[in-house]
Write a protein that holds these residues in place. Structure first.
Motif, PDB file in Angstrom:
ATOM      1  N   ARG A 273      29.548 -58.924  19.459  1.00  0.00           N
ATOM      2  CA  ARG A 273      28.944 -59.553  18.278  1.00  0.00           C
ATOM      3  C   ARG A 273      29.817 -59.233  17.077  1.00  0.00           C
ATOM      4  O   ARG A 273      29.985 -58.058  16.716  1.00  0.00           O
ATOM      5  CB  ARG A 273      27.515 -59.046  18.072  1.00  0.00           C
ATOM      6  CG  ARG A 273      26.583 -59.410  19.242  1.00  0.00           C
ATOM      7  CD  ARG A 273      25.240 -58.710  19.124  1.00  0.00           C
ATOM      8  NE  ARG A 273      24.411 -58.951  20.298  1.00  0.00           N
ATOM      9  CZ  ARG A 273      23.383 -59.804  20.339  1.00  0.00           C
ATOM     10  NH1 ARG A 273      23.064 -60.508  19.271  1.00  0.00           N
ATOM     11  NH2 ARG A 273      22.679 -59.948  21.449  1.00  0.00           N
ATOM     12  N   LEU A 274      30.371 -60.276  16.473  1.00  0.00           N
ATOM     13  CA  LEU A 274      31.303 -60.118  15.367  1.00  0.00           C
ATOM     14  C   LEU A 274      30.761 -60.811  14.113  1.00  0.00           C
ATOM     15  O   LEU A 274      30.149 -61.884  14.213  1.00  0.00           O
ATOM     16  CB  LEU A 274      32.662 -60.731  15.727  1.00  0.00           C
ATOM     17  CG  LEU A 274      33.374 -60.139  16.941  1.00  0.00           C
ATOM     18  CD1 LEU A 274      34.602 -60.970  17.292  1.00  0.00           C
ATOM     19  CD2 LEU A 274      33.766 -58.694  16.681  1.00  0.00           C
ATOM     20  N   PRO A 275      31.009 -60.232  12.941  1.00  0.00           N
ATOM     21  CA  PRO A 275      30.546 -60.865  11.706  1.00  0.00           C
ATOM     22  C   PRO A 275      31.316 -62.136  11.368  1.00  0.00           C
ATOM     23  O   PRO A 275      30.823 -62.994  10.643  1.00  0.00           O
ATOM     24  CB  PRO A 275      30.773 -59.791  10.644  1.00  0.00           C
ATOM     25  CG  PRO A 275      31.852 -58.924  11.212  1.00  0.00           C
ATOM     26  CD  PRO A 275      31.629 -58.921  12.683  1.00  0.00           C
ATOM     27  N   THR A 276      32.528 -62.266  11.899  1.00  0.00           N
ATOM     28  CA  THR A 276      33.328 -63.481  11.689  1.00  0.00           C
ATOM     29  C   THR A 276      34.218 -63.694  12.898  1.00  0.00           C
ATOM     30  O   THR A 276      34.561 -62.737  13.606  1.00  0.00           O
ATOM     31  CB  THR A 276      34.180 -63.372  10.412  1.00  0.00           C
ATOM     32  OG1 THR A 276      34.910 -64.592  10.233  1.00  0.00           O
ATOM     33  CG2 THR A 276      35.160 -62.207  10.494  1.00  0.00           C
ATOM     34  N   TRP A 277      34.580 -64.935  13.150  1.00  0.00           N
ATOM     35  CA  TRP A 277      35.434 -65.259  14.284  1.00  0.00           C
ATOM     36  C   TRP A 277      36.845 -65.652  13.855  1.00  0.00           C
ATOM     37  O   TRP A 277      37.588 -66.247  14.637  1.00  0.00           O
ATOM     38  CB  TRP A 277      34.819 -66.399  15.098  1.00  0.00           C
ATOM     39  CG  TRP A 277      33.453 -66.077  15.632  1.00  0.00           C
ATOM     40  CD1 TRP A 277      32.947 -64.839  15.899  1.00  0.00           C
ATOM     41  CD2 TRP A 277      32.423 -67.010  15.959  1.00  0.00           C
ATOM     42  NE1 TRP A 277      31.673 -64.938  16.376  1.00  0.00           N
ATOM     43  CE2 TRP A 277      31.312 -66.258  16.424  1.00  0.00           C
ATOM     44  CE3 TRP A 277      32.325 -68.403  15.918  1.00  0.00           C
ATOM     45  CZ2 TRP A 277      30.125 -66.854  16.831  1.00  0.00           C
ATOM     46  CZ3 TRP A 277      31.148 -69.006  16.321  1.00  0.00           C
ATOM     47  CH2 TRP A 277      30.057 -68.238  16.784  1.00  0.00           C
ATOM     48  N   SER A 278      37.206 -65.323  12.650  1.00  0.00           N
ATOM     49  CA  SER A 278      38.568 -65.615  12.203  1.00  0.00           C
ATOM     50  C   SER A 278      38.969 -64.637  11.114  1.00  0.00           C
ATOM     51  O   SER A 278      38.119 -64.058  10.429  1.00  0.00           O
ATOM     52  CB  SER A 278      38.693 -67.059  11.679  1.00  0.00           C
ATOM     53  OG  SER A 278      37.906 -67.237  10.508  1.00  0.00           O
ATOM     54  N   ARG A 279      40.254 -64.481  10.969  1.00  0.00           N
ATOM     55  CA  ARG A 279      40.823 -63.700   9.878  1.00  0.00           C
ATOM     56  C   ARG A 279      42.139 -64.359   9.500  1.00  0.00           C
ATOM     57  O   ARG A 279      43.084 -64.349  10.289  1.00  0.00           O
ATOM     58  CB  ARG A 279      41.028 -62.248  10.287  1.00  0.00           C
ATOM     59  CG  ARG A 279      41.607 -61.362   9.183  1.00  0.00           C
ATOM     60  CD  ARG A 279      41.324 -59.904   9.465  1.00  0.00           C
ATOM     61  NE  ARG A 279      39.888 -59.635   9.457  1.00  0.00           N
ATOM     62  CZ  ARG A 279      39.338 -58.495   9.902  1.00  0.00           C
ATOM     63  NH1 ARG A 279      40.105 -57.537  10.387  1.00  0.00           N
ATOM     64  NH2 ARG A 279      38.039 -58.322   9.848  1.00  0.00           N
ATOM     65  N   GLY A 280      42.160 -64.973   8.329  1.00  0.00           N
ATOM     66  CA  GLY A 280      43.357 -65.700   7.906  1.00  0.00           C
ATOM     67  C   GLY A 280      43.638 -66.868   8.828  1.00  0.00           C
ATOM     68  O   GLY A 280      42.767 -67.716   9.069  1.00  0.00           O
ATOM     69  N   ARG A 281      44.826 -66.890   9.401  1.00  0.00           N
ATOM     70  CA  ARG A 281      45.233 -67.972  10.296  1.00  0.00           C
ATOM     71  C   ARG A 281      45.000 -67.656  11.770  1.00  0.00           C
ATOM     72  O   ARG A 281      45.476 -68.377  12.645  1.00  0.00           O
ATOM     73  CB  ARG A 281      46.716 -68.313  10.062  1.00  0.00           C
ATOM     74  CG  ARG A 281      46.980 -69.002   8.724  1.00  0.00           C
ATOM     75  CD  ARG A 281      48.444 -69.362   8.537  1.00  0.00           C
ATOM     76  NE  ARG A 281      48.620 -70.179   7.340  1.00  0.00           N
ATOM     77  CZ  ARG A 281      48.591 -71.505   7.316  1.00  0.00           C
ATOM     78  NH1 ARG A 281      48.417 -72.167   8.453  1.00  0.00           N
ATOM     79  NH2 ARG A 281      48.737 -72.174   6.198  1.00  0.00           N
ATOM     80  N   VAL A 282      44.283 -66.583  12.046  1.00  0.00           N
ATOM     81  CA  VAL A 282      44.007 -66.182  13.426  1.00  0.00           C
ATOM     82  C   VAL A 282      42.514 -66.352  13.710  1.00  0.00           C
ATOM     83  O   VAL A 282      41.672 -65.828  12.974  1.00  0.00           O
ATOM     84  CB  VAL A 282      44.424 -64.727  13.684  1.00  0.00           C
ATOM     85  CG1 VAL A 282      44.156 -64.345  15.146  1.00  0.00           C
ATOM     86  CG2 VAL A 282      45.902 -64.523  13.345  1.00  0.00           C
ATOM     87  N   ALA A 325      35.718 -72.084   9.195  1.00  0.00           N
ATOM     88  CA  ALA A 325      34.374 -71.939   8.627  1.00  0.00           C
ATOM     89  C   ALA A 325      33.417 -72.970   9.220  1.00  0.00           C
ATOM     90  O   ALA A 325      32.261 -72.653   9.565  1.00  0.00           O
ATOM     91  CB  ALA A 325      34.430 -72.075   7.109  1.00  0.00           C
ATOM     92  N   ARG A 326      33.858 -74.219   9.349  1.00  0.00           N
ATOM     93  CA  ARG A 326      33.005 -75.269   9.903  1.00  0.00           C
ATOM     94  C   ARG A 326      32.713 -75.024  11.391  1.00  0.00           C
ATOM     95  O   ARG A 326      31.594 -75.263  11.866  1.00  0.00           O
ATOM     96  CB  ARG A 326      33.653 -76.633   9.673  1.00  0.00           C
ATOM     97  CG  ARG A 326      33.556 -77.049   8.220  1.00  0.00           C
ATOM     98  CD  ARG A 326      34.297 -78.265   7.766  1.00  0.00           C
ATOM     99  NE  ARG A 326      34.864 -79.185   8.722  1.00  0.00           N
ATOM    100  CZ  ARG A 326      35.564 -80.273   8.367  1.00  0.00           C
ATOM    101  NH1 ARG A 326      35.741 -80.550   7.069  1.00  0.00           N
ATOM    102  NH2 ARG A 326      36.079 -81.054   9.267  1.00  0.00           N
ATOM    103  N   TYR A 327      33.717 -74.575  12.103  1.00  0.00           N
ATOM    104  CA  TYR A 327      33.555 -74.226  13.529  1.00  0.00           C
ATOM    105  C   TYR A 327      32.496 -73.151  13.689  1.00  0.00           C
ATOM    106  O   TYR A 327      31.576 -73.263  14.518  1.00  0.00           O
ATOM    107  CB  TYR A 327      34.914 -73.783  14.063  1.00  0.00           C
ATOM    108  CG  TYR A 327      34.919 -72.804  15.210  1.00  0.00           C
ATOM    109  CD1 TYR A 327      34.465 -73.154  16.479  1.00  0.00           C
ATOM    110  CD2 TYR A 327      35.448 -71.521  15.037  1.00  0.00           C
ATOM    111  CE1 TYR A 327      34.512 -72.256  17.540  1.00  0.00           C
ATOM    112  CE2 TYR A 327      35.508 -70.617  16.087  1.00  0.00           C
ATOM    113  CZ  TYR A 327      35.042 -70.981  17.330  1.00  0.00           C
ATOM    114  OH  TYR A 327      35.094 -70.087  18.374  1.00  0.00           O
ATOM    115  N   GLU A 328      32.582 -72.114  12.887  1.00  0.00           N
ATOM    116  CA  GLU A 328      31.628 -71.023  12.997  1.00  0.00           C
ATOM    117  C   GLU A 328      30.223 -71.461  12.580  1.00  0.00           C
ATOM    118  O   GLU A 328      29.230 -71.092  13.212  1.00  0.00           O
ATOM    119  CB  GLU A 328      32.093 -69.851  12.138  1.00  0.00           C
ATOM    120  CG  GLU A 328      31.314 -68.588  12.370  1.00  0.00           C
ATOM    121  CD  GLU A 328      31.996 -67.359  11.789  1.00  0.00           C
ATOM    122  OE1 GLU A 328      31.264 -66.404  11.458  1.00  0.00           O
ATOM    123  OE2 GLU A 328      33.241 -67.354  11.659  1.00  0.00           O
TER     124      GLU A 328
END
Length: 405
Positions: A273-282, A325-328
């Motif tokens: 469980r992660l607070p976000t699924w991206s960081r910058g371009r990754v 952002a839209r994906y998440e």
């Protein structure tokens, strides 16, 4: 302006599926996989709900059915190995313990890999050792190959992804106290075409399932408060399994006998469980982003649907930040539903005592009875929320594959 480029780490299911859609949309796609080739190993998985629509849009649904395991339903066994409850294979795209479309993980991976459009680059036998996000690109260092630059990098690996740790080193992995050993054994006259469940006291399960390759897939599962058993070497794991299941009947002795000759996979079962699924371009997709565990019945759906949604957003959003952002935003509710295993899971499915097993068997007998089937009791308690998402309309080239021709 040159086409955008993406590096995808992982060539199991989500990775090649993401490459399929983005290559079809005109991206330059590269997939890196640490193994020397596609992994043929893997047990039965299902494709249901929204994932069925995704493979239909990919144009591979018929190919998947041709490679299906042929599993006819789910069967529960008593202490003597006798059948006590049978649930036929589902006749819809969402319901049932045995889905309408059951396939080996390796077979699904192969079909998707073969479907990826020409020009998709696969780098087998290599892996990422460093990611340097420069703001306008990501500089990638490989274990074997030369350093390269990509517009976007997506990690499509597993629960304990090594590459994810390069950008999110403190991922919250929720261990469920459950271990599973997966192996392939010779098929004998004792086997049939059903997913067969055998419960033993002490929170132990033994499972066999048919495949389409003339063998049988076997699983040994047990619960314990001990942690770190997945890090033992295989000899120690084999000794552990033999001690744990030494007094268990039915097909267990021949499964234990096969441990020396059949390569097997032993792992701790958990969720991330992660607070976000991206960081910058990754970014992250599939189990690396939101593993729901095999207990959810949703791993394949999350991988295929997540890859499709992420591809749609990357291909249509004005930049990677808004795409991620839209994906998440679209995927979060779907993922949360899949990760909600319900109160008492997995312990309710792993009784400690013979009395607990009798209670469980009483419940499955009721669900398998004529009134239970009319009330769809199994689906009420066991069917995963596989269709609880609205897919974006994303058809590179403008043609829905299922309607082509």
């Amino acid at each position: 302006m040159s086409a955008p480029s993406i590096l995808i780490s992982g060539a199991s299911i989500a990775g090649p599926a993401l490459a399929y859609w983005l290559r079809a949309a005109g991206w330059r796609t590269t997939v890196v996989e640490r193994f020397d080739g596609l992994r043929e190993a893997g047990h039965n998985i299902d494709v249901r709900g929204a994932a069925r629509e995704v493979v239909r849009r990919m144009g591979i649904e018929d190919t998947l059915f041709a490679s299906a395991t042929g599993e006819q339903g789910t069967e529960f066994l008593d202490a003597g190995g006798r059948s006590i409850a049978v649930f036929p294979r589902a006749t819809s795209e969402t319901g049932g313990a045995t889905a309408e479309l059951e396939i080996l993980r390796g077979e699904l991976s192969r079909v998707i890999h073969e479907a990826t459009p020409p020009g998709t680059e696969y780098l087998f036998g290599d892996s990422i050792t460093d990611l340097d996000d420069r703001g306008d690109r990501v500089e990638v260092t490989f274990r074997e190959g030369p350093r390269r630059s990509f517009d976007v990098v997506v990690v499509a690996e597993g629960l304990t992804s090594r590459t994810r740790s390069l950008v999110m080193p403190r991922a919250d992995i929720r261990h469920l106290g459950l271990y599973m050993a997966f192996l392939t054994i010779p098929r004998t006259d004792e086997d049939n075409d059903f997913w067969r469940w055998f419960h033993a006291p002490g929170q132990r399960q033994v499972i066999t399932r048919p495949d389409n390759l003339g063998t049988t897939r076997a699983l040994l599962a047990f619960m314990t408060n001990l942690r770190g058993l997945e890090n033992l070497d295989q000899r120690a794991q084999t000794e552990l399994l033999r001690r744990t299941f030494a007094d268990v009947g039915w097909a267990t002795p021949r499964i234990l006998d096969a441990l020396d000759d059949a390569p097997y996979h032993f792992d701790a079962i958990g969720q991330v469980r992660l607070p976000t699924w991206s960081r910058g371009r990754v970014g992250l997709v599939g189990d690396a982003a939101h593993c729901a565990s095999p207990l959810s019945g949703m791993g394949t759906s999350l991988a295929l649907v997540g890859a499709y949604v992420l591809a749609a957003e990357l291909a249509t959003a004005p930049d990677h930040t808004r795409a991620f952002a839209r994906y998440e935003h679209r995927m979060r509710p779907y993922v949360e539903g899949a990760q909600d295993l319900g109160p008492g899971t997995p312990r309710l499915a792993f009784p400690r005592t013979r009395t607990g097993i009798r209670v469980l068997h009483t419940a499955v007998k009721a669900a398998a009875s004529a009134p239970g089937r009319r009330l769809a009791m199994l689906d009420r308690f066991a069917a995963p929320p596989a269709d609880k998402i609205e897919l974006p309309d994303f058809f590179p080239g403008g043609t829905h594959p299922a309607k082509a021709g």
